[in-house]
Design an enzyme around this catalytic site. Structure first.
Site, mmCIF file in Angstrom:
data_model
loop_
_atom_site.group_PDB
_atom_site.id
_atom_site.type_symbol
_atom_site.label_atom_id
_atom_site.label_comp_id
_atom_site.label_asym_id
_atom_site.label_seq_id
_atom_site.Cartn_x
_atom_site.Cartn_y
_atom_site.Cartn_z
ATOM 1 N N GLN A 273 -1.176 6.311 3.378
ATOM 2 C CA GLN A 273 0.273 6.393 3.209
ATOM 3 C C GLN A 273 0.747 7.787 3.623
ATOM 4 O O GLN A 273 0.478 8.778 2.940
ATOM 5 C CB GLN A 273 0.637 6.087 1.765
ATOM 6 C CG GLN A 273 0.084 4.751 1.274
ATOM 7 C CD GLN A 273 0.649 3.552 2.015
ATOM 8 O OE1 GLN A 273 1.786 3.157 1.807
ATOM 9 N NE2 GLN A 273 -0.148 2.958 2.901
ATOM 10 N N ALA B 182 7.525 -0.466 -4.744
ATOM 11 C CA ALA B 182 6.482 -0.319 -3.725
ATOM 12 C C ALA B 182 6.942 0.571 -2.577
ATOM 13 O O ALA B 182 8.089 1.035 -2.533
ATOM 14 C CB ALA B 182 6.070 -1.699 -3.210
ATOM 15 N N HIS B 183 6.044 0.766 -1.614
ATOM 16 C CA HIS B 183 6.312 1.707 -0.525
ATOM 17 C C HIS B 183 7.453 1.247 0.374
ATOM 18 O O HIS B 183 7.663 0.071 0.622
ATOM 19 C CB HIS B 183 5.051 1.992 0.304
ATOM 20 C CG HIS B 183 4.381 0.785 0.887
ATOM 21 N ND1 HIS B 183 3.174 0.863 1.520
ATOM 22 C CD2 HIS B 183 4.743 -0.511 0.929
ATOM 23 C CE1 HIS B 183 2.809 -0.330 1.938
ATOM 24 N NE2 HIS B 183 3.755 -1.185 1.591
ATOM 25 N N ASN B 184 8.224 2.245 0.833
ATOM 26 C CA ASN B 184 9.331 2.069 1.770
ATOM 27 C C ASN B 184 10.525 1.297 1.207
ATOM 28 O O ASN B 184 11.406 0.875 1.961
ATOM 29 C CB ASN B 184 8.853 1.390 3.067
ATOM 30 C CG ASN B 184 7.815 2.211 3.795
ATOM 31 O OD1 ASN B 184 6.638 1.881 3.774
ATOM 32 N ND2 ASN B 184 8.229 3.298 4.408
ATOM 33 N N SER C 110 9.316 -2.333 1.442
ATOM 34 C CA SER C 110 10.303 -2.337 2.531
ATOM 35 C C SER C 110 11.548 -3.156 2.222
ATOM 36 O O SER C 110 12.293 -3.531 3.136
ATOM 37 C CB SER C 110 9.669 -2.844 3.838
ATOM 38 O OG SER C 110 8.611 -2.001 4.234
#
Length: 303
Positions: A183, A224-226, A244
């Site tokens: 990441q 979560a990521h993004n 995302s």
């Protein structure tokens, strides 16, 4: 990457970027023609593509059998190798700066290249890793971990046992296992944000995860990521938001709701507790259920 290069072997890249990024001197990847069409202002120096795909978008192409697996290997090449280390007593790295009136409790750790604003409180056993910043008047309670590349705004409250800037959940399938996707993005938290006990917010895979001004999170929320969360959203306990997804401004999300990845939730949306969101939701909607539907329809069918 075990690929075949078409182009200049001396071309220099300094980071990995997404296909839609306009960052210079980067390398990106695509798995198919549909993804390539998203690159409207393509400026990357190089791209990784599956063998046989048209390469006219870029002069420097690495052809591979599995671009997603190659992307995982790329992220490992660009991972920051600077490792934090532990100390028995409170430790502040020489490269970090601390504002006036800041209180740092026992056994706290502040890593390299950090900036801590004025009148910040950092509680016992707080870990702040490399390349982080904390705005003025922010309070960070005991046992919180701020892993790396996290920017926290002013007047925030971070409750106990929170984890910020953790690795997002990303793995590329390999022949007999999974290849970790490092990441490389960060986490940006705006001003006047409150994060409840036990929350986890991942940093981005390539781009940043972003929590905007005035957001309030209850306990045990996972982001979560993004993910991008707009201004003044309220999110109740045990909500999970997959990678995302974009959340608009002034959104209210009830407890234990689950939101799938790569979705767009509009402004002023209200999501009932326990709902499952599997498609985009337009502005000003009120939804509930699994899969979520208009709240009036939900109530009518569940009387």
């Amino acid at each position: 990457l075990e690929g075949e290069l078409e182009g200049d072997p001396n071309a220099e890249v300094i980071n990995v970027s997404g296909i839609e990024s306009t960052a210079l001197n980067t390398i990106t990847f695509s798995t198919d023609t549909k993804t390539l069409k998203k690159a409207k202002n393509f400026l990357a120096t190089a791209i990784v593509l599956p063998k046989g795909l048209d390469s006219s978008i870029c002069e420097n192409v690495i052809y591979v059998d599995d671009p997603y697996f190659a992307f995982a290997r790329l992220t490992q090449l660009f991972k920051d190798q600077t490792q934090p280390f532990s100390q028995g007593k409170s430790f502040i790295h020489d490269s970090s700066s601390i504002g006036e009136g800041t209180v740092i409790s026992n056994n706290a750790y502040i890593g390299q290249d950090c900036v801590i604003g004025d009148n910040v409180f950092i509680g016992p056993n707080v870990f702040i890793g490399n390349k982080c910043s904390v705005g003025s008047e922010t309070i960070i309670h005991a046992n919180t971990s701020i892993i790396q590349d996290v920017n926290i705004g002013a007047n925030c409250i971070i409750h106990s046992n929170v984890s910020l800037g953790t690795d997002g959940f990303g793995f590329a399938p390999a022949k007999s296992s999974y290849e970790k996707i490092e990441q490389l993005g960060g986490l940006i938290i705006g001003d006047n944000v409150e994060i409840g006990a036990g929350c986890t917010i991942d940093r981005g895979a390539i781009n940043n995860t972003h929590i905007h001004d005035g957001v309030k999170l209850d306990n045990q929320v996972h982001i979560a990521h993004n993910v991008n969360i707009g201004d003044n959203c309220i999110i109740a306990g045990q909500v999970g938001i997959a990678g995302s997804t974009s959340i608009g401004n002034n959104v209210l999300i009830g407890g234990q709701a689950g939101i799938s990845g790569h979705l767009k939730i509009g402004n002023n949306v209200q999501i009932g507790g326990g709902s499952g969101i599997i498609k985009n939701i337009p502005d000003n909607s009120k939804v509930m259920g699994y899969p979520a539907k208009d709240i009036k329809d939900f109530i009518r069918k569940n009387k």
